[in-house]
Design a protein around this motif. Structure first.
Motif, short mmCIF file in Angstrom:
data_model
loop_
_atom_site.label_atom_id
_atom_site.label_comp_id
_atom_site.label_asym_id
_atom_site.label_seq_id
_atom_site.Cartn_x
_atom_site.Cartn_y
_atom_site.Cartn_z
N GLY A 1 0.76 -1.42 -0.11
CA GLY A 1 0.10 -0.07 -0.04
C GLY A 1 1.01 1.35 0.01
N PHE A 2 0.46 2.31 0.66
CA PHE A 2 0.93 3.61 0.77
C PHE A 2 2.17 3.66 1.56
CE2 PHE A 2 -3.14 4.88 -1.39
CZ PHE A 2 -2.46 5.70 -2.28
N VAL A 3 3.21 4.36 1.26
CA VAL A 3 4.36 4.65 2.27
C VAL A 3 4.85 5.87 1.94
CG1 VAL A 3 5.01 1.99 2.34
CG2 VAL A 3 6.04 3.51 0.56
N TRP A 4 5.67 6.42 3.21
CA TRP A 4 6.21 7.46 3.08
C TRP A 4 7.69 7.47 2.47
CZ3 TRP A 4 3.59 11.75 2.52
CH2 TRP A 4 2.25 12.13 3.36
N ARG A 5 8.09 8.05 1.41
CA ARG A 5 9.69 7.98 1.06
C ARG A 5 10.34 8.74 2.28
NH1 ARG A 5 9.91 10.41 -4.46
NH2 ARG A 5 11.94 9.48 -4.76
N ILE A 6 9.78 9.74 2.83
CA ILE A 6 10.52 10.59 3.74
C ILE A 6 10.47 9.54 5.02
CG2 ILE A 6 10.32 13.01 2.90
CD1 ILE A 6 7.91 13.34 4.85
N ASN A 7 11.23 10.15 6.05
CA ASN A 7 11.26 9.22 7.30
C ASN A 7 10.56 10.14 8.24
OD1 ASN A 7 11.76 7.95 9.71
ND2 ASN A 7 13.80 7.67 9.31
N LEU A 8 9.52 10.06 8.03
CA LEU A 8 8.39 10.98 8.81
C LEU A 8 8.64 11.14 10.38
CD1 LEU A 8 6.25 13.15 8.74
CD2 LEU A 8 4.55 11.39 8.63
N PRO A 9 8.64 9.91 11.21
CA PRO A 9 8.77 9.71 12.48
C PRO A 9 10.45 10.43 12.80
CG PRO A 9 8.27 7.54 11.70
CD PRO A 9 8.51 8.50 10.40
N VAL A 10 11.36 10.39 11.99
CA VAL A 10 12.73 11.00 12.52
C VAL A 10 12.69 12.33 12.10
CG1 VAL A 10 14.97 10.94 11.84
CG2 VAL A 10 14.03 8.67 12.36
N ILE A 11 11.97 12.79 11.01
CA ILE A 11 11.82 14.47 10.85
C ILE A 11 11.02 14.87 11.90
CG2 ILE A 11 10.99 15.75 9.22
CD1 ILE A 11 11.84 13.91 6.80
N THR A 12 10.05 14.53 12.34
CA THR A 12 9.25 14.83 13.22
C THR A 12 9.81 15.06 14.66
OG1 THR A 12 7.13 14.01 12.05
CG2 THR A 12 6.86 14.76 14.41
N LYS A 13 10.60 14.17 15.11
CA LYS A 13 11.13 14.07 16.31
C LYS A 13 12.44 15.02 16.31
CE LYS A 13 13.83 10.80 19.32
NZ LYS A 13 14.28 9.80 19.45
N ASN A 14 13.05 15.20 15.12
CA ASN A 14 14.28 16.01 15.16
C ASN A 14 14.16 17.32 14.11
OD1 ASN A 14 16.04 14.22 16.83
ND2 ASN A 14 15.45 12.74 14.84
N ILE A 15 12.95 17.82 14.26
CA ILE A 15 12.69 18.97 13.26
C ILE A 15 13.49 20.30 13.75
CG2 ILE A 15 10.74 19.78 14.65
CD1 ILE A 15 11.13 19.90 10.84
N GLU A 16 13.80 20.34 15.02
CA GLU A 16 14.56 21.74 15.31
C GLU A 16 16.29 21.53 14.70
OE1 GLU A 16 15.01 22.67 19.24
OE2 GLU A 16 12.85 22.84 19.54
N GLU A 17 16.57 20.43 14.23
CA GLU A 17 17.94 20.33 13.48
C GLU A 17 17.79 21.12 12.49
OE1 GLU A 17 20.73 18.58 14.52
OE2 GLU A 17 19.87 17.91 16.40
N VAL A 18 16.88 21.13 11.58
CA VAL A 18 16.69 21.93 10.27
C VAL A 18 17.11 23.31 10.48
CG1 VAL A 18 15.36 22.30 8.29
CG2 VAL A 18 14.85 20.15 9.39
N GLY A 19 16.82 23.89 11.58
CA GLY A 19 16.92 25.55 11.73
C GLY A 19 18.24 25.63 12.04
N LYS A 20 19.33 24.84 12.57
CA LYS A 20 20.30 25.00 13.21
C LYS A 20 21.43 25.96 12.32
CE LYS A 20 20.53 21.95 16.99
NZ LYS A 20 21.12 20.88 17.45
N ALA A 21 22.14 26.81 13.02
CA ALA A 21 22.86 27.84 12.61
C ALA A 21 24.20 27.17 12.06
CB ALA A 21 23.06 29.00 13.35
N LEU A 22 25.04 27.84 11.13
CA LEU A 22 26.37 27.57 11.04
C LEU A 22 27.04 27.85 12.35
CD1 LEU A 22 27.72 28.61 7.63
CD2 LEU A 22 27.12 26.15 8.47
N GLU A 23 28.23 27.22 12.76
CA GLU A 23 28.83 27.35 14.06
C GLU A 23 29.93 28.59 13.66
OE1 GLU A 23 30.80 23.95 15.42
OE2 GLU A 23 28.91 22.72 15.18
#
Length: 252
Positions: free
Chosen positions: A166-188
């Motif tokens: 049946g239907f599946v997500w090609r994205i890893n939705l659980p991991v993206i949801t749990k770690n969404i704050e990682e996306v906005g992180k600034a360069l050090e």
């Protein structure tokens, strides 16, 4: 991690990284306009497209994924472009491995921190019960309760695939949801790429602002900024010809 990628065109190697919830396919129309000038590598980043899923998901590991791909393909130096999340990966890669990047293009993102602003999208995607829906229209109807913009829903549903069950997500939705704050992180602080860098900004987007320029200069002293008219954050989908023209002008 062995990333999935599409390869087309002929010429110097040019690697393109998609943004959050996207895939390599998002950049095919741009690639078609560049394939007579470059050998293009359109990459699915981890937890997206047809690349493997993993619990670890941050810019450090995404940089190392890209390094592994370049090593496997025996690419000593490339042109590198990334959009949004892919732009963050590209920036960090160029600062980490500057000897690997001949020129850098960053599409509608800056090095600064971005607060989480994808809650409604994640709520909508997680509201779709893949075990019960029978059609893509059902998925779209559910998503419409969270995201009224048809174009955004169409983009997101490109990551809805099917297998024998049946239907599946090609994205890893659980991991993206749990770690969404990682996306906005600034360069050090102190991360630096001294090569030529082009920032492409959507005229109608607020992702790159005048106040970001000093931060950009700290990390990318040889930078320039071009604004794409009549374009928002998805500038490559809204104004592909303008993006292609700016890329070719910068490369030449």
């Amino acid at each position: 991690m062995k990333l999935n990628f599409k390869k087309l065109g002929t010429g110097k190697p040019f690697v393109i990284l998609h943004g959050l919830f996207g895939s390599a396919d998002n950049w095919l129309s741009i690639a078609k306009g560049l394939e007579n000038h470059f050998t293009l590598y359109l990459v699915d980043q981890r937890n997206h497209g047809d690349s493997p899923h993993a619990d670890e998901w941050n810019y450090k590991v995404m940089v190392e994924d890209l390094k592994e791909l370049l090593d496997d393909q025996k690419l000593d130096m490339v042109y590198l472009m990334g959009h949004s999340m892919g732009g963050k990966t590209a920036m960090k890669f160029a600062c980490t491995y500057p000897e690997k990047v001949e020129k850098l293009i960053v599409a509608d993102i800056s090095p600064r921190y971005y607060s989480v602003h994808h809650q409604k999208i994640l709520e909508g995607l997680n509201a779709i019960d893949l075990s019960s829906i029978k059609s893509r229209k059902e998925a779209d109807d559910i998503l419409a309760g969270y995201i009224p913009e048809l174009g955004i829903r169409q983009f997101l549903l490109k990551s809805l695939g099917r297998d024998s069950n049946g239907f599946v997500w090609r994205i890893n939705l659980p991991v993206i949801t749990k770690n969404i704050e990682e996306v906005g992180k600034a360069l050090e602080e102190g991360e630096l790429y001294d090569g030529r860098t082009l920032f492409l900004a959507g005229e109608n987007s607020n992702y790159i602002q005048q106040s970001d320029l000093s931060d950009i200069e700290q990390h990318f002293p040889k930078y320039e900024v071009e604004f794409i008219s009549n374009a928002g954050h998805w500038l490559h989908a809204e104004q592909p010809e303008s993006v292609i023209a700016e890329v070719l002008n910068f490369m030449n």
